[in-house]
Design a protein around this motif. Structure first.
Motif, PDB file in Angstrom:
ATOM      1  N   PRO A  92      42.714  57.745  51.666  1.00 46.40           N
ATOM      2  CA  PRO A  92      42.075  57.981  50.365  1.00 46.40           C
ATOM      3  C   PRO A  92      41.344  56.732  49.876  1.00 46.40           C
ATOM      4  N   VAL A  93      40.232  56.933  49.189  1.00 54.64           N
ATOM      5  CA  VAL A  93      39.362  55.844  48.748  1.00 54.64           C
ATOM      6  C   VAL A  93      39.601  55.568  47.268  1.00 54.64           C
ATOM      7  N   LEU A  94      39.888  54.311  46.927  1.00 59.00           N
ATOM      8  CA  LEU A  94      40.137  53.901  45.546  1.00 59.00           C
ATOM      9  C   LEU A  94      39.508  52.530  45.314  1.00 59.00           C
ATOM     10  N   LYS A  95      38.835  52.381  44.192  1.00 60.32           N
ATOM     11  CA  LYS A  95      38.179  51.109  43.884  1.00 60.32           C
ATOM     12  C   LYS A  95      38.769  50.474  42.628  1.00 60.32           C
ATOM     13  N   ILE A  96      38.948  49.166  42.661  1.00 60.18           N
ATOM     14  CA  ILE A  96      39.230  48.380  41.461  1.00 60.18           C
ATOM     15  C   ILE A  96      37.869  47.915  40.952  1.00 60.18           C
ATOM     16  N   LEU A  97      37.398  48.482  39.858  1.00 61.11           N
ATOM     17  CA  LEU A  97      36.024  48.239  39.434  1.00 61.11           C
ATOM     18  C   LEU A  97      35.763  46.768  39.146  1.00 61.11           C
ATOM     19  N   GLY A  98      36.715  46.098  38.475  1.00 60.67           N
ATOM     20  CA  GLY A  98      36.506  44.703  38.091  1.00 60.67           C
ATOM     21  C   GLY A  98      37.527  43.768  38.707  1.00 60.67           C
ATOM     22  N   PRO A  99      37.334  43.286  39.943  1.00 59.13           N
ATOM     23  CA  PRO A  99      38.300  42.361  40.551  1.00 59.13           C
ATOM     24  C   PRO A  99      38.511  41.094  39.739  1.00 59.13           C
ATOM     25  N   TYR A 100      37.461  40.612  39.086  1.00 57.96           N
ATOM     26  CA  TYR A 100      37.624  39.389  38.288  1.00 57.96           C
ATOM     27  C   TYR A 100      38.617  39.629  37.149  1.00 57.96           C
ATOM     28  N   ASN A 101      38.436  40.720  36.426  1.00 52.61           N
ATOM     29  CA  ASN A 101      39.369  41.031  35.346  1.00 52.61           C
ATOM     30  C   ASN A 101      40.780  41.245  35.877  1.00 52.61           C
ATOM     31  N   PHE A 102      40.869  41.878  37.044  1.00 51.74           N
ATOM     32  CA  PHE A 102      42.177  42.159  37.626  1.00 51.74           C
ATOM     33  C   PHE A 102      42.949  40.857  37.862  1.00 51.74           C
ATOM     34  N   LEU A 103      42.276  39.869  38.447  1.00 55.09           N
ATOM     35  CA  LEU A 103      42.945  38.603  38.736  1.00 55.09           C
ATOM     36  C   LEU A 103      43.032  37.717  37.491  1.00 55.09           C
ATOM     37  N   ALA A 104      41.892  37.392  36.906  1.00 54.76           N
ATOM     38  CA  ALA A 104      41.848  36.377  35.850  1.00 54.76           C
ATOM     39  C   ALA A 104      42.528  36.836  34.565  1.00 54.76           C
ATOM     40  N   LYS A 105      42.367  38.100  34.184  1.00 56.26           N
ATOM     41  CA  LYS A 105      42.916  38.565  32.913  1.00 56.26           C
ATOM     42  C   LYS A 105      44.238  39.292  33.097  1.00 56.26           C
ATOM     43  N   GLN A 106      44.221  40.381  33.869  1.00 57.45           N
ATOM     44  CA  GLN A 106      45.415  41.220  33.939  1.00 57.45           C
ATOM     45  C   GLN A 106      46.573  40.539  34.669  1.00 57.45           C
ATOM     46  N   CYS A 107      46.243  39.720  35.676  1.00 53.24           N
ATOM     47  CA  CYS A 107      47.285  38.990  36.409  1.00 53.24           C
ATOM     48  C   CYS A 107      47.346  37.523  35.999  1.00 53.24           C
ATOM     49  N   SER A 108      46.637  37.158  34.953  1.00 58.08           N
ATOM     50  CA  SER A 108      46.638  35.783  34.414  1.00 58.08           C
ATOM     51  C   SER A 108      46.334  34.743  35.482  1.00 58.08           C
ATOM     52  N   GLY A 109      45.422  35.087  36.421  1.00 59.99           N
ATOM     53  CA  GLY A 109      45.009  34.150  37.448  1.00 59.99           C
ATOM     54  C   GLY A 109      45.986  33.993  38.597  1.00 59.99           C
ATOM     55  N   ASN A 110      47.034  34.756  38.635  1.00 56.29           N
ATOM     56  CA  ASN A 110      48.058  34.646  39.688  1.00 56.29           C
ATOM     57  C   ASN A 110      47.640  35.489  40.887  1.00 56.29           C
ATOM     58  N   ALA A 111      47.054  34.848  41.917  1.00 62.46           N
ATOM     59  CA  ALA A 111      46.558  35.568  43.078  1.00 62.46           C
ATOM     60  C   ALA A 111      47.681  36.214  43.872  1.00 62.46           C
ATOM     61  N   THR A 112      48.837  35.556  43.909  1.00 61.24           N
ATOM     62  CA  THR A 112      49.983  36.129  44.624  1.00 61.24           C
ATOM     63  C   THR A 112      50.401  37.444  43.973  1.00 61.24           C
ATOM     64  N   LEU A 113      50.419  37.463  42.631  1.00 64.39           N
ATOM     65  CA  LEU A 113      50.759  38.693  41.913  1.00 64.39           C
ATOM     66  C   LEU A 113      49.719  39.777  42.176  1.00 64.39           C
ATOM     67  N   ALA A 114      48.443  39.409  42.140  1.00 61.60           N
ATOM     68  CA  ALA A 114      47.383  40.392  42.348  1.00 61.60           C
ATOM     69  C   ALA A 114      47.519  41.081  43.701  1.00 61.60           C
ATOM     70  N   GLN A 115      47.708  40.283  44.762  1.00 61.74           N
ATOM     71  CA  GLN A 115      47.853  40.862  46.095  1.00 61.74           C
ATOM     72  C   GLN A 115      49.135  41.689  46.198  1.00 61.74           C
ATOM     73  N   SER A 116      50.196  41.235  45.533  1.00 60.62           N
ATOM     74  CA  SER A 116      51.465  41.968  45.561  1.00 60.62           C
ATOM     75  C   SER A 116      51.317  43.347  44.920  1.00 60.62           C
ATOM     76  N   LEU A 117      50.564  43.424  43.834  1.00 59.51           N
ATOM     77  CA  LEU A 117      50.377  44.720  43.173  1.00 59.51           C
ATOM     78  C   LEU A 117      49.620  45.690  44.083  1.00 59.51           C
ATOM     79  N   ILE A 118      48.611  45.177  44.774  1.00 57.96           N
ATOM     80  CA  ILE A 118      47.869  46.024  45.703  1.00 57.96           C
ATOM     81  C   ILE A 118      48.788  46.498  46.833  1.00 57.96           C
ATOM     82  N   SER A 119      49.638  45.602  47.319  1.00 59.32           N
ATOM     83  CA  SER A 119      50.578  45.986  48.378  1.00 59.32           C
ATOM     84  C   SER A 119      51.554  47.061  47.888  1.00 59.32           C
TER      85      SER A 119
END
Length: 847
Positions: free
Chosen positions: A241-268
């Motif tokens: 199935p195809v799914l897009k995160i429209l705003g990767p910048y917002n996902f990392l910088a805002k929603q995950c407060s810049g925590n790249a480890t958290l961002a990748q963990s959520l996708i996993s």
């Protein structure tokens, strides 16, 4: 095909011809190979007679036959925005929101042909059918967080709070209502339009996925997405199935407060949930990657995405500079040349495939945006098709990596278009009053060869319209017999689905019927409490029921207006008793098909009452559906208002999800004018009651108060019914059917001008609804701004405007301003009433 056009001895063109054979897009000095055919065109300056030259021609034709394969199949997707619904937060309204003024009257060409509101299932069905018929493979649906306003899915399906916002309703309809989908060609895995999702996190909260609550929030979102991705019409590429995160910048910088480890963990986590549910490992993309942003590494904004893409791409060459003003309309070519494939080479070496995005237009002027965004003219059909053809050629270039990744390291060619319905921003593919079907026709003409399996006859677009019905209220006490009723129904069988009959059976015998001085809202039955079903069916109703049944018309018992709060509360506490009484009446009167409840108390209505009312309607509906003689319909009359008051009759939100068969709003009977009827009377019902539950009441009577007003004109009848057709309303409730009352045999309701519009409604026809335009007010030439003209007459007539009396602008001044606006001055006692100026000669009171 070859030809000789002279003589000479140069043979450099032989190599060029071979190169042309090996590369379908090669064209050099008159030698070309059409990539969609095996035709070779040679233009030479040498005589084609030597053995070497003839052998070369033979080799070229052999090469053409062996190396020119059918064009790479590709997917065409269109972005879809679900922000079009009734109410002050709708994107039809002028910014800033909330707003009471629509921008659409100023831009009527953007009115969609297939339906105004994306919260209506008939709009969704028509859109899917139209896109399917014009070679569109999928809609990429924008999904928003549940924090957004609106609750358009409430009571419609099993509860998922993440689907509550009105912007997500189109997805909810696609998932929960199989009737909106055109059939697949070739079975369940065959060809046909599908849908995917793009998480539109451009509206998001800082740190929202960081804490334990944030992780729970993400998991909640992921579970919703996995459920949606499991739908049989969800877009999958090789089972993913195809799914897009429209705003990767917002996902990392805002929603995950810049925590790249958290961002990748959520996708996993999302991947794991999807696999665990049997939906498959999703292809997760990162959005807003433009033509000018090469992606040499897979990791983008902290996440290993499977592909990247874009949304609006509405820019132009940097050499042309920034746009100085949104009001300057630039040529279409400046937009088209930027993203028609010429710049895609920036992504030719990306670590993951890039899904290119092209624009269907861009003009944000209706939004009021003046931030320097570029504004572009609409293309002609020839420009649009030329644009699409260049895109198609670029997608089908050998070794191109534009699309979704596949398991063998190749790419499923794909392109997305902005947008199906960004009506306010100008990205519009959907058919509209202004551009018609031009954009879809261009897509079909250019990409249709790739989608022949999708083509069916035109019946595929003619999805069944939900069965429309018309119910009529009839009061036996006003008539000597049922003869007039039966005669009307016989002559107008086509527009009478059922009759709601008042037959001397009530839940409250009002005390003021026998004693005019008795307090309103008091009953005489059940020891003054009311609430018991009291009375026997009248002879007139017993005459009508079998006659109407013979005509195929259903009859339901209207239990009469009940103004007593004690009666209502007694019923809430005695559901079984009330149900038993109604079942007994149905058993004694074969042909009755249901019952109509009319609780109209104006007493304060508390939260406990709302809960009890909801439970009562639910339990009564269940009891009547299980009647021994077959299901009986149960309906209730309310006045859906916004904001809902604490009155029982006005709070439709409290009971909309009760599973009752039908809720009729009586608030729409009459109004001051069309604008007020649409925006004040009708809108709250559309916002709060699902369409498969809603019945909209229309007053078709006349009296001293309504005489000579807008309500009793043919235009009002036609405009209101047309609007209900456009809103996909399934049932109209007509009040009142009267064919000669006691003492006045000439009183005939409805007037004849109602018949034709009702016939068009019941036949399932469509129409172009009149746009509700707010009445204008005069310009104030003198005095402070607080005393300026504003909408609303002294009797709340919306076709009138008032201005406070004062020394700065006296009667002469105010009347002059009124007449200068082309309006009509109302001479009133201005010591009691403000200056009043109206768009019509009379206000709603006939003054």
């Amino acid at each position: 095909l070859y030809r000789t056009i002279g003589s000479g001895n140069k043979h450099w063109w032989h190599l060029a011809a071979l190169a042309g054979c090996l590369h379908p897009r090669f064209k050099y000095y008159g030698i070309s190979l059409n990539p969609n055919s095996t035709h070779i065109v040679l233009e030479s300056h040498t005589d084609m007679t030597t053995p070497l030259q003839m052998a070369l021609v033979a080799a070229l034709f052999a090469c053409a036959a062996t190396t020119v394969s059918p064009a790479k199949p590709l997917l065409v997707g269109i972005h879809y925005f679900g922000g079009w619904y009734p109410g002050p937060f709708s994107h039809w309204m002028a910014a800033p929101l909330p707003s009471q003024r629509s921008w659409l009257p100023d831009w009527p060409g953007r009115t969609p042909i297939l339906g105004l509101y994306t919260t209506n299932r008939t709009t969704i069905a028509a859109e899917l059918a139209a896109a399917n018929e014009h070679s569109v493979d999928f809609f990429e649906m924008l999904w928003y967080s549940p924090d957004l306003v609106g609750s358009c899915t409430q009571g419609m399906w099993p509860v998922d709070p993440n689907m509550r916002p009105c912007t997500n309703t189109p997805i909810a309809i696609m998932v929960n209502d199989s009737t909106v989908w055109p059939p697949l060609v070739g079975g369940s895995s065959g060809k046909g339009i599908r849908f995917s999702m793009s998480y539109s996190n451009d509206l998001c909260n800082a740190g929202e996925f960081v804490s334990d609550d944030g992780l729970a929030r993400w998991r909640s979102f992921a579970k919703t997405w996995v459920r949606v991705m499991g739908h049989p019409r969800y877009l999958k590429v090789e089972g993913r199935p195809v799914l897009k995160i429209l705003g990767p910048y917002n996902f990392l910088a805002k929603q995950c407060s810049g925590n790249a480890t958290l961002a990748q963990s959520l996708i996993s986590q999302l991947r794991a949930l999807s696999v665990e549910a049997g939906v498959g490992d999703p292809l997760i993309g990162g959005g807003w990657v433009s033509e000018d942003a090469p992606m040499p590494e897979r990791r983008y904004q902290g996440v290993n995405f499977d592909y990247t893409g874009d949304y609006d791409s509405a820019t132009r060459s940097a050499a042309l500079g920034n746009c100085a003003s949104t009001d300057v309309v630039l040529p279409w070519a400046e937009l088209a040349s930027y993203n028609d494939g010429e710049r895609w080479e920036n992504h030719s070496s990306d670590a993951v495939p890039w899904v290119p995005n092209i624009n269907g237009g861009y003009d944000m002027r209706p939004t009021g945006n003046r931030s320097g965004q570029c504004t572009y003219a609409e293309p002609t059909l020839a420009q649009w098709k030329g644009y699409l053809q260049k895109v198609k050629d670029a997608l089908q270039t050998p070794n191109a990596r534009f699309g979704y990744p596949t398991g063998n390291g190749d790419v499923q060619a794909a392109v997305t278009l902005y947008a199906w319905n960004e009506f306010a921003e100008g990205g519009i593919i959907a058919p509209t009053q202004g551009q018609g079907w031009m954009k879809l026709q261009g897509i079909s003409d250019v990409f249709g060869g790739e989608h022949e399996a999708l083509k069916t006859d035109n019946t595929a677009t003619a999805l069944a319209t939900p069965s429309r019905s018309i119910s009529w209220w009839w009061d036996d006490d006003h008539h000597e017999s049922a003869d007039g009723l039966i005669k009307f129904c016989t002559e107008h069988r086509d527009i009478v689905t059922r009759v709601m009959m008042l037959c001397e059976v009530f839940t409250c015998i009002a005390a003021d019927w026998a004693n005019a001085s008795a307090p309103k809202g008091t009953c005489t039955n059940n020891g003054g409490v009311g609430g018991t079903v009291t009375g026997q069916l009248s002879d007139k109703c017993k005459q009508a029921i079998p006659a109407l049944t013979k005509l195929g018309i259903k009859t339901e018992l209207w239990l009469g207006e009940d103004d007593s709060i004690t009666s209502a509360r007694y019923q809430f506490a005695h559901t079984n008793e009330t149900a038993a009484s109604l079942l007994r009446i149905a058993e004694e009167n074969p042909g009755l098909s249901g019952f109509n409840l009319d609780l109209e108390s104006h007493a304060p209505f508390f939260d406990s009452d709302r809960l009890a009312y909801h439970a009562y309607l639910h339990d009564m509906t269940v009891a009547l559906e299980n009647a021994p003689g077959g299901p009986l319909r149960f309906s209730a009359d309310l006045e859906c208002r916004n904001p809902a008051t604490n009155l029982m009759m006005s709070n439709c939100t409290a009971v909309a999800a009760s599973s009752i068969d039908r809720i009729y709003t009586m608030y729409t009977y009459n109004s001051a004018d069309y604008y007020e009827w649409v925006t004040v009377q009708l809108a709250p019902a559309l916002e709060t009651v699902p369409l498969d539950t809603l019945g909209v009441g229309l007053g078709c009577y006349n009296d001293a108060e309504l005489n000579a007003t807008w309500n009793v004109t043919p235009e009002a009848a036609q405009d209101r019914i047309c609007k209900l057709m456009n809103e996909s309303v399934q049932e109209i409730g007509m009040f009142l059917l009267s064919q000669g009352i006691k003492g006045d045999p000439g009183q005939l309701f409805p007037p004849l001008y109602w018949i034709a519009p009702l016939q068009r409604f019941i036949r399932g026809e469509s129409c172009n609804a009149k746009v509700a335009v707010a009445p204008h007010c005069p310009n104030s030439t003198l005095g402070p701004s607080g005393s300026a003209w504003h909408q609303g007459g002294y009797d709340n007539d919306w076709e009138c405007c008032t201005r406070n009396t004062g020394k700065s602008c006296d009667t002469v001044c105010a009347e002059a301003e009124c007449l200068a606006a082309g309006m009509h001055w109302l001479p009133l006692n201005n010591s009691l009433y403000p200056f009043t100026c109206c768009n019509n000669h009379t206000n709603s009171k006939g003054v």
